[in-house]
Design an enzyme around this catalytic site. Structure first.
Site: not given
Ligand code: LLP
Length: 431
Positions: A323, A327, A355
């Site tokens: 992360r 990001y 690396c």
């Molecule tokens: N529903 C759908 C259709 C989604 O695409 C996602 C997340 C969620 C629910 C859940 O979202 P949350 O409640 O966790 O915000 N890797 C990134 C976050 C990517 C989220 C992708 N979709 C990070 O580390 O911030």
């Protein structure tokens, strides 16, 4: 000086006699039996976060589907399913994980832009609450697969409301130039197509505008558009029973601050938008439940003191928690043994051993002068941590541990390096 509290929502990561504990378990003791780095999750925080949301939503006809992509360990899924959670999955693999955690198909929703026929078949065979469909070709394909199995697939159409979620650009999904969903202005047309397909039964509307959303306004904008859409679809004779509002609730990545949106405010807003619409509201939270339920424990390898910059090199890398590199995310650091807090401070960049120059966890942290073997905890690592890890630099995926009260269990082992290497095959013509 380092502060010794974690995010306010949980008090299950606390210092006792200067040593960080996860519930009743000392992290020092954990690190004596499990080699660092490793992830450790708290059952109490998972349960508390889930129940806080479920309780706030009590006044609304609702159901909760934990977003498996945020933390897909089967033991974590099991903890949440025992609390009553359903699961939101985006692949056949996640579907099978949910099933392994004993979640019935009727409590699983299947999202994602690229579901294959094989994945559709798997879910139709074992049971599914709904497919969230994101394009016309996907709708036609699901119809064919369902007809081939003499089944009817329950479907919600994911609409893209073209709303700026005011979050990091890489985790916004509800703008018209994102690949997700069907433009809301074309929704009526797609619902008409769906109505004529015999293998499809339309049950609702779906959306998800992004992740780590820290303000109610984008949600409000998107939900206003959803309410209008539901009304016009109903006027056209579609039987819209459910609205799936996706996930996206942000969390606090700072130990001193509450979560940016309280579950009460969120629920209140949902109630005011959807309360009298005779709908079931589905929600797919990931990070809100798992984010502050986990930390990443790592050891110092070296303190590298150069002329104008110092680097604290730890044994966790961007392959374990991507992360910050991907990001620019900030995860707070704390020392597992806080007794040296405030002593002989030194400014360091905290980096991993990979690396790549992007393998930086945090810049300009003022820490005591740490020694090789000292333990640090990287906070708020329960969501999008272990699930996004890779074996880059041929580093094995790190273990995951789960704590409840005074007990800990390893819920994923560290693979042997030799097994990773043995997956590669030298063809006979190179021997
Ligand atoms: N529903 C759908 C259709 C989604 O695409 C996602 C997340 C969620 C629910 C859940 O979202 P949350 O409640 O966790 O915000 N890797 C990134 C976050 C990517 C989220 C992708 N979709 C990070 O580390 O911030």
């Amino acid at each position: 000086m380092l502060n010794t509290r974690l995010a306010k929502r949980s008090n299950y990561f606390e210092f006792r006699n200067n040593i960080l504990h996860v519930e009743g378990v000392s992290v020092l003791e954990l690190a004596q039996s499990v080699k660092t780095p490793f992830y450790v999750y708290s059952v109490a925080v998972l349960e508390e976060s889930y129940n806080a949301l479920a309780n706030s939503l009590r006044g609304l006809n609702h159901s909760i589907y934990f977003s498996v992509k945020s933390n897909s360990n089967v033991a974590v899924l099991r903890v949440l399913s025992l609390q009553g959670a359903g699961m939101d999955v985006v692949s056949g693999g996640e579907y099978l994980r949910a099933r392994k955690a004993n979640v019935p198909g009727e409590k699983i929703v299947f999202s994602g832009v690229g579901k294959t026929s094989e994945e559709m078949r798997l879910a139709l065979e074992q049971g599914i609450r709904q497919f969230n469909i994101e394009s016309i070709p996907e709708l036609f394909q699901l119809n064919l697969v369902a007809l081939g199995m003499s089944k009817v697939a329950p479907v919600s159409i994911r609409v893209n409301p073209d709303v700026d979620a005011k979050t990091h650009q890489k985790i916004m999904t509800g703008m018209s130039d994102n690949k997700f969903g069907i433009p809301i202005v074309r929704a009526e047309e797609v619902y008409q197509i769906a109505r004529d397909l015999e293998g499809i039964s339309v049950v609702g509307v779906d959306m998800h505008i992004g992740s780590q959303i820290t303000n109610l306004a984008p949600f409000q904008k998107a939900f206003n558009k959803t309410v209008d859409l539901v009304n016009s679809l109903r006027n056209l004779g579609h039987d819209i029973k459910r609205v799936d509002i996706g996930g996206g609730l942000g969390i606090s990545y700072s130990r001193d601050q509450d979560d940016p949106i309280s579950s009460e405010d969120f629920s209140q807003m949902l109630l005011s938008k959807f309360g009298d619409m005779d709908l079931e509201i589905q929600i797919e939270p990931g990070r809100y439940i798992s984010g502050n339920a986990g930390i990443l424990i790592s050891s110092v390898i070296y303190l590298k003191e150069d002329s104008d910059k110092n680097f604290l090199i730890i044994d966790a890398g961007m392959n374990d928690l991507i992360r910050p590199a991907l990001y620019d995310a900030k995860h707070e650091f704390i020392l597992v043994d806080s007794s040296s807090d405030g002593k002989t401070a030194i400014e360091v960049d905290i980096v991993g051993p990979i690396c790549e120059s992007s393998d930086i966890f945090s810049k300009r942290e003022v820490l005591p002068r740490l020694k090789p073997g000292n333990l640090v905890a990287i906070c708020s690592a329960g969501a999008y941590g272990a699930v996004m890890a890779s074996e880059y630099n041929t580093r094995p995926l790190i273990p995951e541990l789960l704590v409840t009260g005074n007990i800990y269990s390893i819920i994923r082992h560290r693979p042997k390096t030799v097994d990773i290497i043995d997956r590669d095959l030298i063809p006979y013509w190179l021997r």
